[in-house]
Scaffold this motif. Sequence first.
Motif, mmCIF file in Angstrom:
data_model
loop_
_atom_site.group_PDB
_atom_site.id
_atom_site.type_symbol
_atom_site.label_atom_id
_atom_site.label_comp_id
_atom_site.label_asym_id
_atom_site.label_seq_id
_atom_site.Cartn_x
_atom_site.Cartn_y
_atom_site.Cartn_z
ATOM 1 N N PHE A 21 43.987 62.255 110.873
ATOM 2 C CA PHE A 21 45.433 62.787 111.171
ATOM 3 C C PHE A 21 44.965 64.452 111.200
ATOM 4 C CE2 PHE A 21 48.283 65.823 108.800
ATOM 5 C CZ PHE A 21 49.371 65.349 109.553
ATOM 6 N N ASP A 22 43.986 65.004 110.963
ATOM 7 C CA ASP A 22 43.669 66.210 111.150
ATOM 8 C C ASP A 22 43.376 66.571 112.715
ATOM 9 O OD1 ASP A 22 43.271 69.013 110.369
ATOM 10 O OD2 ASP A 22 41.229 68.762 110.402
ATOM 11 N N GLU A 23 42.488 65.549 113.250
ATOM 12 C CA GLU A 23 42.330 65.692 114.594
ATOM 13 C C GLU A 23 43.376 65.627 115.604
ATOM 14 O OE1 GLU A 23 38.893 62.678 115.209
ATOM 15 O OE2 GLU A 23 37.623 63.857 113.759
ATOM 16 N N ARG A 24 44.218 64.494 115.275
ATOM 17 C CA ARG A 24 45.209 64.335 116.082
ATOM 18 C C ARG A 24 46.400 65.091 115.986
ATOM 19 N NH1 ARG A 24 46.457 58.076 115.632
ATOM 20 N NH2 ARG A 24 47.924 58.385 116.911
ATOM 21 N N ALA A 25 46.806 65.621 114.871
ATOM 22 C CA ALA A 25 48.228 66.374 114.746
ATOM 23 C C ALA A 25 47.850 67.706 114.441
ATOM 24 C CB ALA A 25 48.801 65.922 113.182
ATOM 25 N N ASN A 26 46.944 68.375 113.740
ATOM 26 C CA ASN A 26 46.643 69.592 113.657
ATOM 27 C C ASN A 26 45.905 70.162 114.831
ATOM 28 O OD1 ASN A 26 47.874 69.459 111.381
ATOM 29 N ND2 ASN A 26 46.191 69.342 109.994
ATOM 30 N N GLU A 27 44.971 69.556 115.369
ATOM 31 C CA GLU A 27 44.270 70.209 116.329
ATOM 32 C C GLU A 27 44.531 69.579 117.843
ATOM 33 O OE1 GLU A 27 40.156 69.146 115.319
ATOM 34 O OE2 GLU A 27 40.241 70.432 113.501
ATOM 35 N N GLY A 28 45.355 68.502 117.913
ATOM 36 C CA GLY A 28 45.951 68.073 119.161
ATOM 37 C C GLY A 28 47.229 68.376 119.241
ATOM 38 N N ASP A 29 47.761 67.701 120.295
ATOM 39 C CA ASP A 29 49.341 68.158 120.638
ATOM 40 C C ASP A 29 50.312 66.951 120.173
ATOM 41 O OD1 ASP A 29 48.456 70.608 121.802
ATOM 42 O OD2 ASP A 29 48.296 69.612 123.631
ATOM 43 N N GLU A 30 49.752 66.081 119.267
ATOM 44 C CA GLU A 30 50.614 64.955 118.919
ATOM 45 C C GLU A 30 51.534 65.577 117.746
ATOM 46 O OE1 GLU A 30 48.812 60.972 118.669
ATOM 47 O OE2 GLU A 30 47.008 61.700 119.203
ATOM 48 N N ASP A 31 52.631 64.578 117.624
ATOM 49 C CA ASP A 31 53.521 64.962 116.604
ATOM 50 C C ASP A 31 53.053 64.121 115.445
ATOM 51 O OD1 ASP A 31 55.888 65.522 115.331
ATOM 52 O OD2 ASP A 31 56.767 63.462 115.750
ATOM 53 N N PRO A 32 52.998 65.231 114.070
ATOM 54 C CA PRO A 32 52.464 64.614 112.950
ATOM 55 C C PRO A 32 53.299 63.278 112.382
ATOM 56 C CG PRO A 32 52.643 66.920 112.916
ATOM 57 C CD PRO A 32 53.312 66.578 114.177
ATOM 58 N N GLU A 33 54.604 63.427 112.746
ATOM 59 C CA GLU A 33 55.471 62.218 112.271
ATOM 60 C C GLU A 33 54.705 60.822 112.920
ATOM 61 O OE1 GLU A 33 60.046 60.424 112.212
ATOM 62 O OE2 GLU A 33 59.466 62.614 113.122
ATOM 63 N N ALA A 34 54.600 61.082 114.115
ATOM 64 C CA ALA A 34 54.166 59.733 114.906
ATOM 65 C C ALA A 34 52.928 59.480 114.257
ATOM 66 C CB ALA A 34 54.072 60.064 116.435
ATOM 67 N N VAL A 35 51.795 60.318 114.224
ATOM 68 C CA VAL A 35 50.489 60.096 113.781
ATOM 69 C C VAL A 35 50.479 59.349 112.556
ATOM 70 C CG1 VAL A 35 48.186 61.075 113.194
ATOM 71 C CG2 VAL A 35 49.577 61.927 115.079
ATOM 72 N N LEU A 36 51.320 59.795 111.586
ATOM 73 C CA LEU A 36 51.508 59.167 110.148
ATOM 74 C C LEU A 36 51.990 57.701 110.249
ATOM 75 C CD1 LEU A 36 52.564 62.247 107.836
ATOM 76 C CD2 LEU A 36 50.370 61.198 108.012
#
Length: 64
Positions: A21-36
């Motif tokens: 989650f940290d790699e994809r949502a906080n450091e990347g440009d993905e939406d946290p909702e989609a990642v979860l």
Amino acid sequence: MMVPVRCFTCGNVVAEHWEEFDERANEGDEDPEAVLDELGVERYCCRRMLVSHRDLVDVVSPYQ
């Protein structure tokens, strides 16, 4: 400091999802909702554990 191992409310294990989650949502440009959603974190109490966590290990470590 470190992400809690289990959700405070329901007791589900949430720490296993933290790194991805940290790699994809906080450091990347993905939406946290989609990642979860992709990680399978469905309950809102578990989602808040990941979304609201702030990693402070780097801040505190010089003082040890």
